[in-house]
Design an enzyme around this catalytic site. Structure first.
Site, mmCIF file in Angstrom:
data_model
loop_
_atom_site.group_PDB
_atom_site.id
_atom_site.type_symbol
_atom_site.label_atom_id
_atom_site.label_comp_id
_atom_site.label_asym_id
_atom_site.label_seq_id
_atom_site.Cartn_x
_atom_site.Cartn_y
_atom_site.Cartn_z
ATOM 1 C CG HIS A 62 4.651 -4.337 6.614
ATOM 2 N ND1 HIS A 62 4.463 -4.005 5.297
ATOM 3 C CD2 HIS A 62 3.406 -4.394 7.185
ATOM 4 C CE1 HIS A 62 3.151 -3.862 5.069
ATOM 5 N NE2 HIS A 62 2.498 -4.088 6.186
ATOM 6 C CG ASP A 64 9.332 -7.527 5.675
ATOM 7 O OD1 ASP A 64 8.413 -6.883 6.207
ATOM 8 O OD2 ASP A 64 9.557 -7.512 4.447
ATOM 9 C CG HIS A 65 10.804 -3.516 6.263
ATOM 10 N ND1 HIS A 65 11.623 -3.058 5.259
ATOM 11 C CD2 HIS A 65 9.937 -4.379 5.680
ATOM 12 C CE1 HIS A 65 11.255 -3.604 4.111
ATOM 13 N NE2 HIS A 65 10.229 -4.410 4.341
ATOM 14 C CG HIS A 137 4.531 -0.648 1.523
ATOM 15 N ND1 HIS A 137 4.430 -1.637 0.584
ATOM 16 C CD2 HIS A 137 4.845 -1.285 2.704
ATOM 17 C CE1 HIS A 137 4.677 -2.815 1.155
ATOM 18 N NE2 HIS A 137 4.930 -2.624 2.442
ATOM 19 C CG ASP A 207 8.654 -3.237 1.643
ATOM 20 O OD1 ASP A 207 9.869 -3.361 1.410
ATOM 21 O OD2 ASP A 207 8.000 -4.045 2.325
ATOM 22 C CG HIS A 265 11.571 -6.153 0.087
ATOM 23 N ND1 HIS A 265 10.378 -6.623 -0.417
ATOM 24 C CD2 HIS A 265 11.377 -6.007 1.416
ATOM 25 C CE1 HIS A 265 9.501 -6.731 0.570
ATOM 26 N NE2 HIS A 265 10.089 -6.376 1.693
HETATM 27 ZN ZN ZN Z 1 8.915 -5.801 3.340
HETATM 28 ZN ZN ZN Z 2 6.115 -3.822 3.770
#
Ligand code: ZN
Ligand code: ZN
Length: 302
Positions: A62, A64-65, A137, A207, A265
């Site tokens: 994802h 944001d990672h 996740h 996550d 997070h």
């Molecule tokens: Zn995330």
């Molecule tokens: Zn994620």
């Protein structure tokens, strides 16, 4: 062993937090866990030398990672990096890293190696190992345990003297785990050393919903860094999007009997994270909200 929280927010950057990335400083190298957009700027503001980053572990793909990877790699190359960099991550990481290396008009001046990992994999890195766990996740996601090798026991001076070992280089040799000979007698390290002392252990979940597997991976960790996207009033939302509430993260920390819990997070909706911290602390006292650029030294347990 020092943890530097480079980015502690989830989903997208906010004024207060960059997206997720955690650096761990080890003797002679730096490991990074996740590399959200803008991580290289966070590195510049931190005490971490980004040229010393040897391995990057991505929890899942994802944005944001992982979106910070192309920029970071380009800057490393522009700064004359020559050492290899290895990027690990769940299934499809290798393909994505290859695509990133082809972005725009850029050719890396150093080798970037990518490797897909799966839950249960164990990487032997000499003084430490990395154990992969399954995060719960919405897409394939890994949790990682960094486990330092156990250290030799304490040198017991009295025993060494009683055995007639002369002070000096022989002491060092015994401390290094090698036998020595004194007046024709063989003195083994276990005759002068106490029991082996456990190495340190840090677990990062990425996550995840709360998970028994992660609690097992984190068993007796010195530090657990856990997803804490929402508070309990949004339990349904956390479940739907594969995240944890502060209370759920705290319950995992309690079950795993970890030393300290760092919550990361946090959703950008929380300008004030007091509600999250309170919720976690009510269940697990040693819980803390991680802040960007916060540092924490992980000490040996006696
Ligand atoms: Zn995330
Ligand atoms: Zn994620």
């Amino acid at each position: 062993m020092r943890i530097v929280f480079l980015g502690t927010g989830g989903t997208y950057p906010s004024k207060a937090r960059n997206v997720t990335s955690i650096a761990i400083q080890l003797p002679g190298e730096v490991l990074m866990f996740d590399c959200g957009e803008g991580t290289q700027r966070q590195l510049m503001s931190s005490s971490v030398s980004f040229m010393k980053v040897s391995k990057i572990f991505i929890s899942h793909l994802h944005a944001d990672h992982f979106l910070g990877l192309p920029g970071l790699i380009q800057s490393m190359s522009l700064n004359g990096r020559e050492d290899d960099l290895t990027v690990f991550g769940p299934t499809d990481t290798t393909r994505n890293v290859r695509m990133m290396l082809r972005l725009g008009y850029f050719k890396s001046g150093f080798r970037v190696v990518a490797r897909d990992l799966a839950p249960g994999d164990l990487l032997d890195c000499g003084n430490y190992c990395i154990r992969c766990g399954k995060a719960e996740h919405t897409i394939p996601s890994l949790a990682y345990a960094l486990e330092e090798r156990s250290r030799a026991g304490k040198f017991e001076l009295k025993k060494a003297r009683r055995l007639g070992v002369p002070e000096g280089p022989l002491y060092r040799r015994l401390q290094e785990g090698r036998s020595v000979t004194v007046d024709g007698r063989i003195i083994k390290p276990n005759m002068v050393l106490g029991p082996a002392r456990p190495g340190r252990k840090i677990v990062y979940t990425g996550d995840t919903r709360p998970s028994k597997g992660i609690a097992a991976l984190a068993k007796h960790a010195d530090v657990l860094i856990h997803d804490c996207t929402l508070d309990s009033t949004h339990l349904g939302l956390a479940e739907d999007f594969g995240h944890s509430t502060a209370a759920q993260a705290a319950r995992t920390a309690k079950e795993a009997k970890v030393g300290a819990l760092f919550l990361v997070h946090m959703s950008p909706r929380y300008e004030d994270t007091t509600i999250l911290e309170k919720e976690a602390k009510a269940i697990f006292r040693n819980a803390l909200i991680a802040e960007d650029l916060m540092e924490y030294t992980v000490k040996y347990r006696t």
